[in-house]
Write a protein that holds these residues in place. Structure first.
Motif, short mmCIF file in Angstrom:
data_model
loop_
_atom_site.label_atom_id
_atom_site.label_comp_id
_atom_site.label_asym_id
_atom_site.label_seq_id
_atom_site.Cartn_x
_atom_site.Cartn_y
_atom_site.Cartn_z
N VAL A 47 0.88 -1.16 0.00
CA VAL A 47 0.00 0.00 0.00
C VAL A 47 0.92 1.22 0.00
O VAL A 47 2.00 1.18 0.60
N SER A 48 0.51 2.29 -0.64
CA SER A 48 1.37 3.49 -0.71
C SER A 48 1.68 4.02 0.68
O SER A 48 1.01 3.68 1.66
N THR A 85 -4.24 3.14 -1.18
CA THR A 85 -3.77 3.07 -2.56
C THR A 85 -2.92 1.82 -2.73
O THR A 85 -1.87 1.68 -2.10
N LEU A 86 -3.40 0.91 -3.56
CA LEU A 86 -2.70 -0.34 -3.84
C LEU A 86 -1.66 -0.09 -4.92
O LEU A 86 -1.99 0.44 -5.98
N ILE A 87 -0.41 -0.47 -4.67
CA ILE A 87 0.64 -0.19 -5.65
C ILE A 87 1.25 -1.47 -6.25
O ILE A 87 2.23 -1.38 -6.98
N HIS A 88 0.65 -2.62 -6.00
CA HIS A 88 1.06 -3.86 -6.68
C HIS A 88 0.29 -3.94 -8.00
O HIS A 88 -0.58 -4.78 -8.18
N SER A 89 0.63 -3.08 -8.92
CA SER A 89 -0.15 -2.95 -10.16
C SER A 89 0.04 -4.10 -11.13
O SER A 89 -0.69 -4.18 -12.13
N ASP A 91 -0.11 -7.36 -10.05
CA ASP A 91 -0.62 -8.51 -9.29
C ASP A 91 -2.07 -8.80 -9.69
O ASP A 91 -2.93 -7.93 -9.55
N GLU A 92 -2.33 -10.01 -10.17
CA GLU A 92 -3.70 -10.33 -10.63
C GLU A 92 -4.72 -10.26 -9.51
O GLU A 92 -5.89 -9.92 -9.75
N ASP A 93 -4.34 -10.55 -8.24
CA ASP A 93 -5.29 -10.44 -7.12
C ASP A 93 -5.67 -8.98 -6.88
O ASP A 93 -6.83 -8.67 -6.57
N VAL A 94 -4.73 -8.07 -7.02
CA VAL A 94 -5.02 -6.64 -6.89
C VAL A 94 -5.95 -6.19 -8.02
O VAL A 94 -6.94 -5.50 -7.80
N LEU A 95 -5.62 -6.61 -9.24
CA LEU A 95 -6.45 -6.23 -10.39
C LEU A 95 -7.87 -6.79 -10.25
O LEU A 95 -8.84 -6.10 -10.57
N LYS A 96 -8.02 -8.01 -9.74
CA LYS A 96 -9.35 -8.58 -9.52
C LYS A 96 -10.10 -7.80 -8.45
O LYS A 96 -11.32 -7.61 -8.55
N TYR A 163 -3.63 2.23 -7.42
CA TYR A 163 -5.09 2.23 -7.48
C TYR A 163 -5.61 2.81 -6.17
O TYR A 163 -5.69 2.12 -5.16
N GLU A 164 -5.92 4.12 -6.20
CA GLU A 164 -6.46 4.80 -5.03
C GLU A 164 -7.90 4.32 -4.84
O GLU A 164 -8.79 4.66 -5.62
N THR A 165 -8.09 3.51 -3.82
CA THR A 165 -9.33 2.75 -3.65
C THR A 165 -10.08 3.18 -2.41
O THR A 165 -9.50 3.35 -1.34
N THR A 166 -11.39 3.34 -2.54
CA THR A 166 -12.28 3.55 -1.40
C THR A 166 -13.26 2.39 -1.38
O THR A 166 -13.86 2.06 -2.41
N VAL A 167 -13.39 1.76 -0.21
CA VAL A 167 -14.39 0.72 -0.05
C VAL A 167 -15.42 1.20 0.97
O VAL A 167 -15.09 1.90 1.93
N THR A 168 -16.68 0.84 0.73
CA THR A 168 -17.76 1.16 1.65
C THR A 168 -18.23 -0.14 2.28
O THR A 168 -18.53 -1.11 1.58
N CYS A 169 -18.28 -0.13 3.60
CA CYS A 169 -18.66 -1.32 4.37
C CYS A 169 -20.18 -1.40 4.49
O CYS A 169 -20.86 -0.37 4.60
#
Length: 187
Positions: A47-48, A85-89, A91-96, A163-169
């Motif tokens: 993660v960044s 922000t995920l930076i393992h760009s 990685d197929e698990d990150v992309l999924k 990938y700057e990611t926001t998740v909503t719970c």
């Protein structure tokens, strides 16, 4: 515990070997900070340096009486979101996680195909592992969340693709959107 105790102040660092893990809904969830994760949980890699954010503030309205006194507070909603922000760009698990499992195929050795489309994001469980002051472990368990925002993806020769990611719970059967488990390191 005294009111002013500096030993109770901490930073939150990622656990060595991975900090954010995603799994399909229904995967067995841990209920403490030390239990090994189910094999269905996949690491989302680095993660960044900005780390992790959590916005869990209620949205309220205040009812005022004639004269201006606040006499009632009404809670309209209480969204629980996490940002990272995920930076393992590569990685197929990150992309999924970012694009949806059905939109990513292959692997880096044979070639990855990513389809960007308007398919609804799939809900997943997340576990976030951290190390606090003096080796105390903190684990955040999110039973169900969905990617609800993705920042602009920048490709440049001076910064990592992220990938700057926001998740909503969303609430579980008990009405909780996330759990936090903290335990002091064994002496």
């Amino acid at each position: 515990m005294s009111a002013n105790d500096s030993t109770q102040v901490s930073t939150g660092k990622p656990k060595v070997g991975g900090a954010i893990y995603a799994a399909p809904l229904g995967t067995a969830l841990p209920t403490d900070p030390t239990t090994a994760l189910d094999k269905a949980f996949k690491s989302l890699g680095y993660v960044s340096e900005d780390g992790l954010t959590n916005d869990n503030a209620p949205d309220t309205d205040t009812v005022r009486a004639w004269g201006g006194d606040a006499v009632l507070t009404i809670q309209n909603s209480k969204d629980d979101t996490f940002g990272f922000t995920l930076i393992h760009s590569l990685d197929e698990d990150v992309l999924k996680f970012v694009y949806g499992s059905s939109n990513v195929s292959g692997d880096l050795a044979t070639g990855i195909t990513v389809k960007a489309n308007a398919a609804e994001a799939e809900a997943r469980a997340l576990v976030i592992d951290m190390i606090m002051r003096d080796g105390a472990l903190k684990r955040i368990v999110i039973p169900s969340c969905t990617v609800t925002d993705l920042g602009t993806i920048t490709y440049s020769d001076s910064d990592a693709v992220g990938y700057e990611t926001t998740v909503t719970c969303t609430p579980d059967a008990s009405g909780n959107t996330h759990y936090e488990y903290i335990k002091r390191a064994a002496a």
